[in-house]
Design an enzyme around this catalytic site. Structure first.
Site, PDB file in Angstrom:
ATOM      1  N   ALA A 118       0.855  -1.192   0.000  1.00 42.11           N
ATOM      2  CA  ALA A 118       0.000   0.000   0.000  1.00 42.11           C
ATOM      3  C   ALA A 118       0.887   1.237   0.000  1.00 42.11           C
ATOM      4  O   ALA A 118       2.100   1.153   0.248  1.00 42.11           O
ATOM      5  CB  ALA A 118      -0.925   0.013   1.212  1.00 42.11           C
ATOM      6  N   LYS A 119       0.308   2.370  -0.270  1.00 46.55           N
ATOM      7  CA  LYS A 119       1.009   3.641  -0.174  1.00 46.55           C
ATOM      8  C   LYS A 119      -0.023   4.735  -0.076  1.00 46.55           C
ATOM      9  O   LYS A 119      -1.148   4.610  -0.589  1.00 46.55           O
ATOM     10  CB  LYS A 119       1.887   3.880  -1.403  1.00 46.55           C
ATOM     11  CG  LYS A 119       3.086   4.772  -1.105  1.00 46.55           C
ATOM     12  CD  LYS A 119       4.128   4.022  -0.292  1.00 46.55           C
ATOM     13  CE  LYS A 119       5.397   4.851  -0.124  1.00 46.55           C
ATOM     14  NZ  LYS A 119       6.440   4.062   0.536  1.00 46.55           N
TER      15      LYS A 119
END
Length: 430
Positions: A118-119
């Protein structure tokens, strides 16, 4: 956009239109071809599972209200909760965040962590904002993300432009919503709020450890080796100090404002004092000024890019003069530059998803400690970190030699293959 042959589906993916996302897709397509992944599986592996874009109205100190754009991309949920940093930077876009989330997926799989990638990011310039404004921005973003985050859903961490304090605000906001303390909602917290010892230094120390292992492979002696570091932030500075402890001479460093070069070696302690006074590397008197472009092509044994993506391109790849290219940044080398570097057998590349994995590995340790409410010493943390990095480095090197492929292809193949196998085993619901 990325080639796939499904025009209708691709039309919906134009939201990720960004050079860095195109680059991540190019890398994936090359590996998918190499692994002979069936076409029917490629879109599921490549494109993010979930993406959120939020508007963040924040009251500035002067009484005005400014609306910022915030993003969170969860690439895949197959192996566990998603994991990845949160960055504050003026150039943050959804496409950039999606690329970083994809790389995080392959990084976690390569190192055996039970996470998807994720980011997150907010388009802002934290250098122009007060502490109060940053706190209000962080709390508003966390509040907007609450339906999509949790210790078993998505766990954030610091990245470019964020730090332990930002994570403390996020933890507090989420905990207030839940009605009890939830330290496992983020990693990279202050140790006093159940953060992990060694987390702050983990990415830089991990990169230096892998450089040391690469020197072993090449037969280089640390005491007679030189290093150049692009990006003297948290990762670059820790990596520089760690390499110096091994005996490596640091001859050039830089940050966004410029750099400094001293063939005899830079006194890192004095440089750190200068940065504390002036706020940047530029103007350090014990060396000659140098631009980031000049720094990347200096003759050295170790080149360690620890800044932003796409720094090594087809324009400068042929001019690089190092033996070890240690990618402490995410995506510092473009696919076009890779084609050039792959023809230069004298350069040993430690690819980004391996080289900078120390941060997410120790974030995993922090998450585990928070879930158990049982905390480890810094010596235990570093020992476990180096064991995981050693295993991943050995696996990547062995695959590279056995199959005659570049280190990047080997690392990405190991990560992507593991995610692909997990998706096949779980099947397609419903």
């Amino acid at each position: 956009m990325c080639s796939s042959g499904k025009i209708g589906y691709l039309g919906t993916m134009e939201i990720y239109n960004h050079p860095t996302f195109h680059m991540a897709c190019q890398q994936f397509d090359l590996v998918a071809d190499y692994l002979q992944i069936p076409d029917r599986d490629r879109d599921r592996l490549k494109y993010p599972k979930r993406s959120m874009t939020v508007a963040l109205p924040v009251r500035r100190d002067d009484g005005s209200v400014q609306v910022f754009s915030g993003y969170r991309v969860q690439h895949h949920l197959t192996l566990g909760p998603t994991k990845g940093g949160l960055r504050y930077h003026p150039d943050v876009t959804l496409g950039e965040v999606a690329a970083l989330a994809m790389w995080m997926s392959w990084k976690c799989a390569l190192t055996g962590l039970p996470y998807g990638g994720a980011k997150g990011g907010i388009t802002c310039d934290p250098r122009t904002m007060s502490t109060g404004e940053l706190e209000r921005l962080t709390r508003r973003f966390t509040q907007e993300m609450i339906p999509f985050i949790g210790p078993q859903i998505d766990v954030m961490a610091p990245d470019l432009g964020t730090n332990e304090q930002v994570m403390a605000w996020m933890m507090d906001t989420y905990s207030m919503h839940m009605g009890y303390s939830v330290p496992g909602i983020v990693t990279g917290k202050p140790v006093s709020l159940h953060g992990s010892l060694g987390r702050r230094e983990s990415t830089g120390r991990g990169a230096a450890y892998l450089v040391n292992r690469a020197m072993d492979v090449l037969g280089l002696k640390a005491g007679s080796s030189t290093a150049v570091v692009q990006g003297f932030g948290n990762v670059g500075s820790v990596a520089a100090f760690s390499l110096a402890k091994y005996g490596v001479r640091i001859i050039a460093v830089s940050d966004v404002s410029g750099g400094v070069y001293n063939e005899k070696g830079i006194n890192l302690w004095e440089l750190q004092k200068h940065i504390a006074r002036s706020g940047s590397v530029a103007g350090f008197p014990e060396g000659d000024p140098i631009t980031n472009e000049q720094l990347l092509v200096l003759p050295c044994d170790i080149l360690l890019p620890a800044a932003l993506e796409r720094q090594i391109t087809e324009k400068n790849a042929g001019q690089i003069q190092c033996r070890i290219l240690a990618e402490a940044a995410n995506g510092p080398t473009t696919p076009e530059a890779d084609e050039i570097l792959n023809q230069r057998e004298e350069i040993f590349i430690i690819p980004d998803i391996l080289c900078n994995a120390g941060g997410v590995i120790v974030s995993y340790f922090e998450w585990v400690q928070d879930l158990q409410s049982f905390f480890w010493t810094e010596t235990e943390v570093m020992d476990k970190l180096f064991r995981i990095l050693e295993h991943a480095f050995t696996e990547t090197l062995q695959m590279s030699k056995r199959n005659g492929v570049p280190m990047r292809m080997a690392a990405l193949s190991l990560g992507i293959k593991r995610v692909h196998q997990a998706k096949k085993l779980r099947g397609l619901f419903p």
